[in-house]
Scaffold this motif. Structure first.
Motif, PDB file in Angstrom:
ATOM      1  N   ILE A 192      14.527 -13.948  23.831  1.00  0.00           N
ATOM      2  CA  ILE A 192      14.107 -12.651  24.378  1.00  0.00           C
ATOM      3  C   ILE A 192      12.610 -12.418  24.106  1.00  0.00           C
ATOM      4  O   ILE A 192      12.196 -11.430  23.514  1.00  0.00           O
ATOM      5  N   GLY A 193      11.810 -13.365  24.498  1.00  0.00           N
ATOM      6  CA  GLY A 193      10.361 -13.198  24.429  1.00  0.00           C
ATOM      7  C   GLY A 193       9.745 -13.425  23.066  1.00  0.00           C
ATOM      8  O   GLY A 193       8.615 -12.983  22.821  1.00  0.00           O
ATOM      9  N   GLY A 194      10.420 -14.134  22.171  1.00  0.00           N
ATOM     10  CA  GLY A 194       9.848 -14.381  20.854  1.00  0.00           C
ATOM     11  C   GLY A 194      10.787 -15.212  19.984  1.00  0.00           C
ATOM     12  O   GLY A 194      11.742 -15.815  20.469  1.00  0.00           O
ATOM     13  N   PHE A 195      10.477 -15.229  18.685  1.00  0.00           N
ATOM     14  CA  PHE A 195      11.323 -16.008  17.775  1.00  0.00           C
ATOM     15  C   PHE A 195      12.578 -15.211  17.410  1.00  0.00           C
ATOM     16  O   PHE A 195      12.605 -13.988  17.435  1.00  0.00           O
ATOM     17  N   ARG A 196      13.627 -15.924  17.051  1.00  0.00           N
ATOM     18  CA  ARG A 196      14.867 -15.301  16.616  1.00  0.00           C
ATOM     19  C   ARG A 196      14.757 -15.020  15.113  1.00  0.00           C
ATOM     20  O   ARG A 196      14.600 -15.954  14.323  1.00  0.00           O
ATOM     21  N   PRO A 197      14.851 -13.764  14.686  1.00  0.00           N
ATOM     22  CA  PRO A 197      14.634 -13.435  13.274  1.00  0.00           C
ATOM     23  C   PRO A 197      15.536 -14.187  12.301  1.00  0.00           C
ATOM     24  O   PRO A 197      15.079 -14.663  11.258  1.00  0.00           O
ATOM     25  N   SER A 198      16.818 -14.317  12.622  1.00  0.00           N
ATOM     26  CA  SER A 198      17.743 -14.989  11.710  1.00  0.00           C
ATOM     27  C   SER A 198      17.371 -16.458  11.523  1.00  0.00           C
ATOM     28  O   SER A 198      17.493 -17.010  10.414  1.00  0.00           O
ATOM     29  N   THR A 224      22.473  -9.239   8.821  1.00  0.00           N
ATOM     30  CA  THR A 224      22.178  -8.040   9.610  1.00  0.00           C
ATOM     31  C   THR A 224      21.395  -8.392  10.865  1.00  0.00           C
ATOM     32  O   THR A 224      21.665  -7.868  11.957  1.00  0.00           O
ATOM     33  N   SER A 225      20.408  -9.271  10.717  1.00  0.00           N
ATOM     34  CA  SER A 225      19.622  -9.696  11.868  1.00  0.00           C
ATOM     35  C   SER A 225      20.493 -10.420  12.891  1.00  0.00           C
ATOM     36  O   SER A 225      20.346 -10.214  14.109  1.00  0.00           O
ATOM     37  N   GLN A 226      21.404 -11.234  12.408  1.00  0.00           N
ATOM     38  CA  GLN A 226      22.293 -11.961  13.307  1.00  0.00           C
ATOM     39  C   GLN A 226      23.166 -11.006  14.126  1.00  0.00           C
ATOM     40  O   GLN A 226      23.350 -11.188  15.336  1.00  0.00           O
ATOM     41  N   GLN A 227      23.676  -9.971  13.472  1.00  0.00           N
ATOM     42  CA  GLN A 227      24.498  -8.987  14.180  1.00  0.00           C
ATOM     43  C   GLN A 227      23.697  -8.248  15.252  1.00  0.00           C
ATOM     44  O   GLN A 227      24.187  -8.017  16.369  1.00  0.00           O
ATOM     45  N   ALA A 228      22.454  -7.860  14.908  1.00  0.00           N
ATOM     46  CA  ALA A 228      21.614  -7.168  15.891  1.00  0.00           C
ATOM     47  C   ALA A 228      21.263  -8.086  17.051  1.00  0.00           C
ATOM     48  O   ALA A 228      21.231  -7.659  18.218  1.00  0.00           O
ATOM     49  N   GLU A 229      21.037  -9.357  16.762  1.00  0.00           N
ATOM     50  CA  GLU A 229      20.753 -10.325  17.827  1.00  0.00           C
ATOM     51  C   GLU A 229      21.951 -10.474  18.770  1.00  0.00           C
ATOM     52  O   GLU A 229      21.793 -10.525  19.998  1.00  0.00           O
ATOM     53  N   ASP A 230      23.128 -10.547  18.190  1.00  0.00           N
ATOM     54  CA  ASP A 230      24.332 -10.677  19.017  1.00  0.00           C
ATOM     55  C   ASP A 230      24.504  -9.471  19.940  1.00  0.00           C
ATOM     56  O   ASP A 230      24.901  -9.619  21.109  1.00  0.00           O
ATOM     57  N   GLN A 258      24.542  -9.624  24.048  1.00  0.00           N
ATOM     58  CA  GLN A 258      25.610  -9.046  24.861  1.00  0.00           C
ATOM     59  C   GLN A 258      25.047  -8.075  25.902  1.00  0.00           C
ATOM     60  O   GLN A 258      25.507  -8.041  27.055  1.00  0.00           O
ATOM     61  N   GLY A 259      24.071  -7.283  25.486  1.00  0.00           N
ATOM     62  CA  GLY A 259      23.449  -6.368  26.430  1.00  0.00           C
ATOM     63  C   GLY A 259      22.734  -7.102  27.548  1.00  0.00           C
ATOM     64  O   GLY A 259      22.786  -6.690  28.717  1.00  0.00           O
ATOM     65  N   MET A 260      22.052  -8.200  27.220  1.00  0.00           N
ATOM     66  CA  MET A 260      21.370  -9.001  28.242  1.00  0.00           C
ATOM     67  C   MET A 260      22.380  -9.625  29.206  1.00  0.00           C
ATOM     68  O   MET A 260      22.158  -9.642  30.428  1.00  0.00           O
ATOM     69  N   ASN A 261      23.467 -10.133  28.677  1.00  0.00           N
ATOM     70  CA  ASN A 261      24.499 -10.725  29.539  1.00  0.00           C
ATOM     71  C   ASN A 261      25.078  -9.671  30.482  1.00  0.00           C
ATOM     72  O   ASN A 261      25.325  -9.953  31.673  1.00  0.00           O
ATOM     73  N   LYS A 262      25.326  -8.494  29.978  1.00  0.00           N
ATOM     74  CA  LYS A 262      25.864  -7.423  30.808  1.00  0.00           C
ATOM     75  C   LYS A 262      24.872  -7.045  31.909  1.00  0.00           C
ATOM     76  O   LYS A 262      25.268  -6.802  33.069  1.00  0.00           O
ATOM     77  N   LEU A 263      23.579  -7.009  31.566  1.00  0.00           N
ATOM     78  CA  LEU A 263      22.553  -6.682  32.561  1.00  0.00           C
ATOM     79  C   LEU A 263      22.499  -7.743  33.652  1.00  0.00           C
ATOM     80  O   LEU A 263      22.385  -7.420  34.850  1.00  0.00           O
ATOM     81  N   ASP A 284      11.504  -7.194  19.770  1.00  0.00           N
ATOM     82  CA  ASP A 284      10.293  -7.194  18.938  1.00  0.00           C
ATOM     83  C   ASP A 284      10.433  -6.235  17.758  1.00  0.00           C
ATOM     84  O   ASP A 284       9.917  -6.512  16.659  1.00  0.00           O
ATOM     85  N   ASN A 285      11.109  -5.104  17.965  1.00  0.00           N
ATOM     86  CA  ASN A 285      11.348  -4.183  16.846  1.00  0.00           C
ATOM     87  C   ASN A 285      12.193  -4.858  15.778  1.00  0.00           C
ATOM     88  O   ASN A 285      11.951  -4.678  14.570  1.00  0.00           O
TER      89      ASN A 285
END
Length: 368
Positions: free
Chosen positions: A224-230, A257-263, A267-272, A315-316
Motif C-alpha cells: 500500500i505505497g510503502g513498507f509493511r511495518p510488521s 498489533t501492526s499485523q492486525q492493522a495491516e490485515d 481487507q478494506g482494499m480487497n473490498k474496494l 502511512d499513519n
C-alpha cells in the motif's frame, strides 16, 4: 685778439644761464611727462588691483560655499552618486537572486530527467515496460507527481547523509544527547516523507501505489505505497540485541498489533477492488446507454478517491510503529542503532536494484 673782460663776463653769464635754462626746460618737460606717465600707471595699477580683488573675492565665495555645503551635508552630486550606487547594488542582488533561482530550477529539472531516464533504463534492461504514471494519455506530466519525484530524490540523499552521521557517531561513542539529536532528525525525516506522499497521493494515488518512485527491489516489498511495518520489525529486532525481556515483549506486542492493522487495511482494499469491479460490469452490454455509462464512471471515480484514504492510513500505521519503537521501547543508543539499520537496509535494496539492472543489461541477457 683779446676779448674784453666785459664780454667774457657776459659770455660767462650767458654760458651759465643757457644750460640752466635748458635744464629747467628739460626738468619741466620731464615733470610734465612724469606726471602724465605716473597718472596713467596709477590708473592702470588701480584697474589691475580691482580685477585681482574680484577674482580673490570670487574664489573666497566659492570656497565659502563649498565649506558651507560640506558643513551642512553631502552635495547634491554626491547624494546622486550614492543613490546610483545603491540602485546598482540592488539590481545586482536581484540579478544574483534570479540567477541562483534559475540554477536551482535547472538542478531540479535535471534530477527529474535523470530519475525518469533511470526508470526507463531499468524497465528496458529488465525486458518489461516501465510505465510512468506521471504522464497521462495526453502526454502531459502531472505536476504534483513530478514535484514528489524530485523531492523524494532529495529525501534519499538526505537519508544517506543521516546514515553516515549515525554510523560515525556510534563508532565515536558520542554522548546520548548528541545521539538523541540525530535520532530526532531521522524521525522527522520519515515524517516528512509521509507528508510528501499524502500530497502526491491526492494528485495521483496510482503513482504512489505502483511504487514507480522506488527502485525495483524496493517495489518487491511494497505494501500500500510503502513498507509493511510488521516486516520491518522482523528485520530490525535481531539487529537491536541486547534487548531486555520487557523490550522483547514490547517489540513482539507491537509487531502483533501492526499485523492486525495491516490485515484490516488489506481487507478494506480487497473490498474496494470488488466494489469497483462490480460497478464497471453492471452494464457491460451498454443496454442502458451513454448516460448510464457516464454515471458508472462517476461512481467508480468516487470509489477510487477512497484509495487516497487507504494510503494515508497505511502511512499513519508506519509512522505510529516507528514512533512507538524509537520513542517508547528503545533507549537512545538502541534507537540510533535501529535508524542506522533501517536506513542501511533501504540503501542495500537500492544497490541491489542497480546490480540487477546492470546484470540484466548484459548482451547475453538481451539476446535471450
Amino acid at each position: 685778439m683779446s676779448v674784453p673782460s666785459t664780454q667774457l663776463m657776459t659770455s660767462a653769464k650767458m654760458g651759465i644761464y643757457e644750460p640752466n635754462h635748458q635744464f629747467l626746460m628739460w626738468s619741466e618737460s620731464f615733470k610734465n611727462d612724469s606726471q602724465h606717465t605716473s597718472g596713467s600707471t596709477i590708473v592702470e595699477a588701480d584697474f589691475k588691483l580691482d580685477n585681482g580683488t574680484e577674482d580673490a573675492l570670487h574664489d573666497m565665495l566659492v570656497a565659502s560655499k563649498n565649506f558651507e555645503q560640506e558643513a551642512n551635508g553631502p552635495s547634491e552630486k554626491v547624494l546622486r552618486r550614492l543613490a546610483q550606487n545603491r540602485e546598482a547594488a540592488r539590481k545586482s542582488r536581484l540579478r544574483k537572486k534570479a540567477y541562483l533561482e534559475q540554477l536551482e530550477t535547472s538542478r531540479i529539472k535535471l534530477a527529474q530527467l535523470e530519475q525518469e531516464l533511470g526508470r526507463a533504463r531499468q524497465g528496458l534492461c529488465m525486458g518489461g515496460i516501465s510505465g510512468d504514471f506521471s504522464v497521462g494519455l495526453s502526454g502531459t506530466i502531472n505536476s504534483g507527481v513530478a514535484t514528489f519525484g524530485m523531492e523524494y530524490g532529495h529525501w534519499v540523499e538526505v537519508q544517506n547523509q543521516q546514515v553516515r552521521e549515525l554510523k560515525a557517531a556510534l563508532q565515536a561513542r558520542v554522548s546520548d544527547i548528541e545521539l538523541q539529536i540525530l535520532v530526532e532528525n531521522g524521525m522527522n525525516h520519515y515524517d516528512k516523507l509521509f507528508r510528501m506522499k499524502t500530497i502526491a497521493a491526492q494528485s495521483d494515488v496510482f503513482y504512489i501505489l505502483s511504487g514507480m518512485w522506488k527502485t525495483p527491489a524496493e517495489r518487491f516489498y511494497m505494501w500500500i505505497g510503502g513498507f509493511r511495518p510488521s516486516e520491518i520489525l522482523k528485520v530490525l529486532s535481531p539487529q537491536l540485541d541486547p534487548l531486555t525481556e520487557e523490550q522483547h515483549i514490547a517489540v513482539h506486542n507491537l509487531q502483533q498489533t501492526s499485523q492486525q492493522a495491516e490485515d484490516a487495511l488489506v481487507q478494506g482494499m480487497n473490498k474496494l477492488q470488488q466494489t469497483i469491479a462490480e460497478i464497471l460490469i453492471s452494464d457491460a452490454s451498454g443496454a442502458f446507454g451513454v448516460a448510464n455509462y457516464m454515471g458508472q464512471m462517476a461512481t467508480a471515480m468516487d470509489q477510487l478517491n477512497v484509495l487516497v484514504k487507504f494510503v494515508k492510513q497505511a502511512d499513519n500505521l508506519r509512522q505510529q510503529t516507528l514512533q512507538l519503537m524509537y520513542h517508547q521501547i528503545l533507549n537512545t543508543r538502541q534507537a540510533a542503532r535501529g535508524l542506522l539499520v533501517l536506513g542501511d537496509y533501504f540503501q542495500r535494496l537500492r544497490a541491489l536494484s542497480s546490480l540487477w539492472a546492470a546484470h540484466s543489461c548484459e548482451p547475453a541477457k538481451i539476446l535471450r
